[in-house]
Enzyme design. Structure first.
Site, PDB file in Angstrom:
ATOM      1  N   ASP A  47       0.823  -1.213   0.000  1.00  0.00           N
ATOM      2  CA  ASP A  47       0.000   0.000   0.000  1.00  0.00           C
ATOM      3  C   ASP A  47       0.857   1.263   0.000  1.00  0.00           C
ATOM      4  O   ASP A  47       2.069   1.226   0.224  1.00  0.00           O
ATOM      5  CB  ASP A  47      -0.900   0.019   1.240  1.00  0.00           C
ATOM      6  CG  ASP A  47      -2.123  -0.870   1.082  1.00  0.00           C
ATOM      7  OD1 ASP A  47      -2.400  -1.291  -0.051  1.00  0.00           O
ATOM      8  OD2 ASP A  47      -2.791  -1.142   2.098  1.00  0.00           O
TER       9      ASP A  47
ATOM     10  N   LYS B  37      -3.391   3.026  -1.881  1.00  0.00           N
ATOM     11  CA  LYS B  37      -4.672   3.687  -1.674  1.00  0.00           C
ATOM     12  C   LYS B  37      -4.481   4.808  -0.672  1.00  0.00           C
ATOM     13  O   LYS B  37      -3.854   4.640   0.366  1.00  0.00           O
ATOM     14  CB  LYS B  37      -5.720   2.707  -1.121  1.00  0.00           C
ATOM     15  CG  LYS B  37      -6.073   1.573  -2.061  1.00  0.00           C
ATOM     16  CD  LYS B  37      -7.242   0.768  -1.527  1.00  0.00           C
ATOM     17  CE  LYS B  37      -6.903   0.057  -0.236  1.00  0.00           C
ATOM     18  NZ  LYS B  37      -8.012  -0.776   0.264  1.00  0.00           N
TER      19      LYS B  37
ATOM     20  N   MET C 254      -7.086   8.531  10.002  1.00  0.00           N
ATOM     21  CA  MET C 254      -7.460   9.130   8.715  1.00  0.00           C
ATOM     22  C   MET C 254      -8.317  10.371   8.936  1.00  0.00           C
ATOM     23  O   MET C 254      -9.364  10.555   8.328  1.00  0.00           O
ATOM     24  CB  MET C 254      -8.195   8.105   7.839  1.00  0.00           C
ATOM     25  CG  MET C 254      -7.367   6.872   7.512  1.00  0.00           C
ATOM     26  SD  MET C 254      -8.290   5.553   6.702  1.00  0.00           S
ATOM     27  CE  MET C 254      -9.150   4.820   8.105  1.00  0.00           C
TER      28      MET C 254
END
Length: 501
Positions: A34, A56, A170
């Site tokens: 990732d 991502k 996030m």
């Protein structure tokens, strides 16, 4: 049928990857990784492995999740050892369970190797304990990610009632929504809060404020993803318990270009000083499997009085050759040994041989002069070394009329794998310096960087020849006082203030 290992790579610092994760990664044939896996961890991927980027980030999924699942399935069906490498822990908002469901349905064997989550490690690297007896008795981890333009599906009143530390992952793009949601649910506006960017890396940054003013202060500081949002009284401890900035090389990111077999000592020293270290070997040392010249020299060791080594690798290859041929070391008792520098001397000592000679300056010419001063007329010296060994050594020996046999033990190959992540960091100005121990490492590194502009990159070099090669590649240069790893590390510490990101 192959097998899939779902491995958590941790937050960024490669030292926080688990021992099991590192071992599994080193044995991988395919690595699917990732965007949040750090360049330092990517450097651990074996050169022989196929590396597949499926990065991502929030709102940007160039490889859809179902396609990632299919890649894992197909590679495992090909009989491959597949590592699915994910930042943090794969089961904490990492969609690891979704990836394994497809494998389970097709009866593909798999294992899960948990990773250290950023929810705990990033606050710890910023002096924030997520629990503390005097402040709270619980911690709650929430994803602050929402579909693009969508509302957060978070029960803010329930979170406020818990009175524990809240960790939002996030959380940069939705920070305003998160903080306003907590305030509307009745949280005291003066509640301490912090936003922590790129935690555990050299680019680590933090802003500590209150729930009411954190979004504005974060914007003023230019905080960007990836970042962790912390809400709770424990944030007030960040200054008292902060420890990373006390290290000499805090906020310094160093790329080490030595061959893999030689990089560990430099990496360990720099890492212990607080640097983020990325190992990117720019050359590969390839010993000759068949070496008639060395066979002949070893069969005639009685003809020599000296053996002089110019590198650690030379010592290793020479003594490994003797062991493979079952040559008894007692047969070397009449020989005297010279080492070009402390590292080579230490390698000799590890083989039970103590050097009789080492020059004061650790360069080929100085070794030649030291040998010339010690050797008697008629004595011969064996030089087991690299194929592209410095001509200065043999030139000095010829000047003094000393007989020698120059035997090539290994070739130096330009090989710089998994360099894309480092190239991106250089382009963004996020590399403090690159270390070079030879002109060949400079050439290997520069070649791997392709068209990347190196004019703003600082090269920390051993020796003037290495420095000249770095200048020719367009880099800025600093040079260590001595030709040793210790001196090179001291040079980086001396320049730490100009190197901090």
């Amino acid at each position: 049928m192959g097998k899939v290992w779902l491995v958590g790579a941790g937050p960024s610092d490669p030292g926080l990857m688990t021992l099991k994760g590192k071992k599994v990664l080193e044995q991988a044939e395919v690595v699917v990784y990732d965007a949040l896996v750090s360049a330092a961890v990517l450097a651990m991927i074996p050169d022989s492995a196929e590396a597949i980027f499926v990065g991502k980030r929030s709102g940007n999924h160039p490889v859809p999740q179902d396609q990632i699942n299919q890649i894992l399935l197909e590679k495992a069906k090909q009989g491959k050892r597949v590592v699915r490498l994910k930042g943090g822990d794969p089961f904490l908002f990492g969609r690891g369970g979704e990836e394994l469901e497809l494998l389970s349905a097709h009866k593909v064997p798999f294992e899960v190797v948990p990773g250290i989550t950023s929810a705990l490690s990033v606050p710890a690297y910023n002096g924030i304990p997520v629990t503390h007896r005097d402040y709270c008795s619980s911690v709650h981890i929430i994803t602050a990610h929402s579909k693009k333009g969508g509302e957060l599906k978070i029960n803010f009143p329930a979170l406020c009632a818990l009175e524990g530390t809240l960790v939002f992952l996030m959380g940069v793009s939705t920070m305003d929504q998160t903080c306003s949601g907590l305030l509307q649910a009745g949280m005291d506006p003066a509640t301490p809060a912090a936003i922590l960017q790129e935690g555990t890396s050299a680019n680590q940054r933090r802003v500590v404020a209150t729930v009411a003013d954190l979004p504005q202060k974060a914007r003023e500081a230019g905080i960007q993803s990836p970042a962790v949002l912390i809400v709770g009284k424990v944030c007030t401890l960040s200054q008292t318990l902060s420890w990373t900035q006390n290290r000499p090389l805090d906020k310094v990111r160093v790329v080490v270009t030595r061959p893999k077999t030689l990089a560990s000592r430099m990496t360990s020293q720099l890492y212990a000083l607080g640097a983020e270290v990325i190992e990117l070997p720019a050359i590969q040392l390839a010993p000759y499997r068949d070496n008639p010249a060395l066979e002949e020299a070893v069969s005639q060791l009685d003809c020599y009085q000296w053996v002089a080594f110019t590198s650690i690798e030379g010592v290793r290859v020479f003594f490994d050759f003797l062991r493979e041929r079952r040559v008894d070391l007692r047969g070397l008792s009449k020989l005297r040994f010279a080492a070009i520098g402390p590292g080579t001397r230490r390698e000799l000592e590890s083989r039970g041989i103590f050097a009789d000679l080492m020059p004061d300056s650790y360069y080929a010419r100085d070794l030649g002069e030291a040998l010339a001063a010690q050797m008697q007329p008629g004595e011969r010296v064996l030089l087991p070394r690299a194929k592209i060994g410095s001509p200065e050594l043999t030139a000095v020996l010829r000047e003094h009329g000393i007989e020698f046999t120059d035997v090539a033990l290994y070739d130096t190959l330009y090989a710089c794998h998994n360099s894309a992540a480092v190239q991106k960091l250089i382009e963004k100005g996020k590399v403090s310096c690159v270390t070079f121990t030879s002109a060949s490492t400079v050439r290997g590194f520069a070649g791997a960087m392709g068209g990347c502009d190196l004019h703003h990159l600082l090269a920390a070099c051993i020796g003037e020849k290495t420095a000249q090669a770095a200048r020719e590649a367009g880099m800025q240069v600093i040079v260590s006082q001595k030709a040793t790893i210790d001196s090179l590390c001291e040079l980086i510490v001396q320049n730490a203030d100009r190197l901090r990101l």
